[in-house]
Design a protein around this motif. Structure first.
Motif, PDB file in Angstrom:
ATOM      1  N   LYS A  22       0.812  -1.207   0.000  1.00 34.62           N
ATOM      2  CA  LYS A  22       0.000   0.000   0.000  1.00 34.62           C
ATOM      3  C   LYS A  22       0.851   1.264   0.000  1.00 34.62           C
ATOM      4  O   LYS A  22       0.598   2.197  -0.775  1.00 34.62           O
ATOM      5  N   GLU A  23       1.872   1.310   0.859  1.00 37.03           N
ATOM      6  CA  GLU A  23       2.681   2.528   0.974  1.00 37.03           C
ATOM      7  C   GLU A  23       3.390   2.843  -0.336  1.00 37.03           C
ATOM      8  O   GLU A  23       3.448   4.002  -0.762  1.00 37.03           O
ATOM      9  N   THR A  24       3.924   1.804  -0.983  1.00 29.76           N
ATOM     10  CA  THR A  24       4.582   2.010  -2.278  1.00 29.76           C
ATOM     11  C   THR A  24       3.601   2.554  -3.300  1.00 29.76           C
ATOM     12  O   THR A  24       3.920   3.482  -4.052  1.00 29.76           O
ATOM     13  N   MET A  25       2.389   1.988  -3.338  1.00 23.40           N
ATOM     14  CA  MET A  25       1.401   2.442  -4.319  1.00 23.40           C
ATOM     15  C   MET A  25       1.034   3.904  -4.096  1.00 23.40           C
ATOM     16  O   MET A  25       0.919   4.668  -5.053  1.00 23.40           O
ATOM     17  N   ILE A  26       0.868   4.297  -2.851  1.00 24.16           N
ATOM     18  CA  ILE A  26       0.489   5.688  -2.560  1.00 24.16           C
ATOM     19  C   ILE A  26       1.606   6.650  -2.979  1.00 24.16           C
ATOM     20  O   ILE A  26       1.356   7.655  -3.652  1.00 24.16           O
ATOM     21  N   ILE A  27       2.838   6.328  -2.605  1.00 25.85           N
ATOM     22  CA  ILE A  27       3.957   7.202  -2.959  1.00 25.85           C
ATOM     23  C   ILE A  27       4.180   7.213  -4.467  1.00 25.85           C
ATOM     24  O   ILE A  27       4.403   8.274  -5.072  1.00 25.85           O
ATOM     25  N   HIS A  28       4.103   6.038  -5.069  1.00 19.85           N
ATOM     26  CA  HIS A  28       4.359   5.898  -6.509  1.00 19.85           C
ATOM     27  C   HIS A  28       3.332   6.688  -7.317  1.00 19.85           C
ATOM     28  O   HIS A  28       3.690   7.471  -8.206  1.00 19.85           O
ATOM     29  N   HIS A  29       2.059   6.494  -6.990  1.00 18.49           N
ATOM     30  CA  HIS A  29       0.985   7.148  -7.754  1.00 18.49           C
ATOM     31  C   HIS A  29       0.813   8.617  -7.360  1.00 18.49           C
ATOM     32  O   HIS A  29       0.883   9.511  -8.206  1.00 18.49           O
ATOM     33  N   ASP A  30       0.622   8.864  -6.063  1.00 18.95           N
ATOM     34  CA  ASP A  30       0.261  10.209  -5.615  1.00 18.95           C
ATOM     35  C   ASP A  30       1.424  11.200  -5.654  1.00 18.95           C
ATOM     36  O   ASP A  30       1.193  12.408  -5.818  1.00 18.95           O
ATOM     37  N   LYS A  31       2.640  10.706  -5.492  1.00 12.88           N
ATOM     38  CA  LYS A  31       3.806  11.600  -5.433  1.00 12.88           C
ATOM     39  C   LYS A  31       4.609  11.589  -6.730  1.00 12.88           C
ATOM     40  O   LYS A  31       4.751  12.624  -7.404  1.00 12.88           O
ATOM     41  N   HIS A  32       5.140  10.411  -7.090  1.00 12.77           N
ATOM     42  CA  HIS A  32       6.012  10.350  -8.264  1.00 12.77           C
ATOM     43  C   HIS A  32       5.259  10.661  -9.562  1.00 12.77           C
ATOM     44  O   HIS A  32       5.704  11.507 -10.352  1.00 12.77           O
ATOM     45  N   HIS A  33       4.126   9.997  -9.774  1.00  3.44           N
ATOM     46  CA  HIS A  33       3.390  10.240 -11.013  1.00  3.44           C
ATOM     47  C   HIS A  33       2.874  11.677 -11.060  1.00  3.44           C
ATOM     48  O   HIS A  33       2.925  12.332 -12.107  1.00  3.44           O
ATOM     49  N   GLN A  34       2.392  12.171  -9.930  1.00  2.00           N
ATOM     50  CA  GLN A  34       1.905  13.555  -9.904  1.00  2.00           C
ATOM     51  C   GLN A  34       3.008  14.539 -10.279  1.00  2.00           C
ATOM     52  O   GLN A  34       2.759  15.539 -10.962  1.00  2.00           O
ATOM     53  N   THR A  35       4.231  14.259  -9.856  1.00  6.33           N
ATOM     54  CA  THR A  35       5.350  15.144 -10.192  1.00  6.33           C
ATOM     55  C   THR A  35       5.602  15.168 -11.687  1.00  6.33           C
ATOM     56  O   THR A  35       5.866  16.237 -12.267  1.00  6.33           O
ATOM     57  N   TYR A  36       5.522  14.010 -12.342  1.00  4.40           N
ATOM     58  CA  TYR A  36       5.677  13.976 -13.802  1.00  4.40           C
ATOM     59  C   TYR A  36       4.606  14.826 -14.478  1.00  4.40           C
ATOM     60  O   TYR A  36       4.881  15.577 -15.421  1.00  4.40           O
ATOM     61  N   VAL A  37       3.378  14.707 -14.005  1.00  9.35           N
ATOM     62  CA  VAL A  37       2.274  15.483 -14.582  1.00  9.35           C
ATOM     63  C   VAL A  37       2.515  16.980 -14.375  1.00  9.35           C
ATOM     64  O   VAL A  37       2.370  17.783 -15.316  1.00  9.35           O
ATOM     65  N   ASN A  38       2.897  17.364 -13.170  1.00 13.92           N
ATOM     66  CA  ASN A  38       3.134  18.784 -12.878  1.00 13.92           C
ATOM     67  C   ASN A  38       4.255  19.345 -13.752  1.00 13.92           C
ATOM     68  O   ASN A  38       4.132  20.454 -14.304  1.00 13.92           O
ATOM     69  N   ASN A  39       5.343  18.609 -13.859  1.00 21.07           N
ATOM     70  CA  ASN A  39       6.485  19.084 -14.645  1.00 21.07           C
ATOM     71  C   ASN A  39       6.164  19.144 -16.131  1.00 21.07           C
ATOM     72  O   ASN A  39       6.636  20.045 -16.843  1.00 21.07           O
ATOM     73  N   LEU A  40       5.385  18.191 -16.612  1.00 20.12           N
ATOM     74  CA  LEU A  40       4.983  18.205 -18.021  1.00 20.12           C
ATOM     75  C   LEU A  40       4.117  19.416 -18.311  1.00 20.12           C
ATOM     76  O   LEU A  40       4.336  20.136 -19.302  1.00 20.12           O
ATOM     77  N   ASN A  41       3.138  19.659 -17.458  1.00 17.92           N
ATOM     78  CA  ASN A  41       2.267  20.818 -17.666  1.00 17.92           C
ATOM     79  C   ASN A  41       3.054  22.125 -17.610  1.00 17.92           C
ATOM     80  O   ASN A  41       2.803  23.054 -18.389  1.00 17.92           O
TER      81      ASN A  41
END
Length: 209
Positions: A22-41
């Protein structure tokens, strides 16, 4: 309004346990993926003329992306695309083998599911540093097992990704530490083969139209 958004998971963060915690999924999705989206935008804000471009268009034809943001789009657009696909590839209680046309293609082109897993696991374990291992369709719509560094997508080489496993440390290190092969082995328990097969069939159907 942002051009791209973080997709929601289609399952609870703990649904893939014990294979992915669970912890990996939360960090992976909510933090790492969100950062890619923010930087792309943020990169695309510098070039409003790209606002109508799809993620696939941007990632598959980087030469058309302005040079001043090309690296940012490669890294973050690739990260957004790869992860958006990755979440769809995962499913709680996934089938252990593909079926239908994809199974037939794996049998005839890759020597069967066991040989595919052997090649795929080797590609994933052997990827130096961060990156991904993939099952793709090449230019002739033949199956191929390959890997890419960082957040590069097979689309950058003209191939269509069907199945991918993230071997960046953020995808597994909390649970598996340095045991990447164990993470890869357990990944096969949570593959959504129905989704992968659907993508395969759609690509082939589009090719014959």
């Amino acid at each position: 309004m942002s051009q791209f958004d973080l997709p929601e998971l289609e399952f609870a963060p703990n649904a893939l346990e014990p294979y992915i915690d669970k912890e990996t999924m939360i960090i992976h999705h909510d933090k790492h993926h969100q950062t890619y989206v923010n930087n792309l935008n943020a990169a695309l804000d510098k070039h409003p003329e790209l606002k109508d471009q799809s993620l696939t268009d941007l990632v598959s034809d980087l030469e058309k992306v302005p040079e001043d943001i090309r690296t940012a789009v490669r890294n973050n657009g690739g990260g957004h695309y790869n992860h958006s696909l990755f979440w769809k590839i995962l499913i709680p209680g996934g089938a252990h083998e593909p079926s239908g046309g994809l199974k037939e293609a794996i049998d005839s082109q890759l020597g069967g599911i066991d040989q595919f897993k052997e090649a795929f696991s080797a590609a994933a374990a052997g990827q130096f540093g961060s990156g991904w291992a993939w099952l793709t369709l090449d230019h002739q719509n033949r199956l191929r097992v390959t890997s890419t560094p960082n957040q590069d997508s097979p689309m950058m080489n003209g191939e269509t990704p069907l199945l991918g496993v993230d071997v960046w440390e953020h995808a597994y290190y909390l649970k598996y530490q340095n045991k990447r092969p164990e993470y890869i082995k357990n990944f096969y328990n949570v593959i959504n083969w129905d989704f992968v097969s659907d993508v395969y069939e759609k690509v082939l159907n589009k090719a014959v139209q």
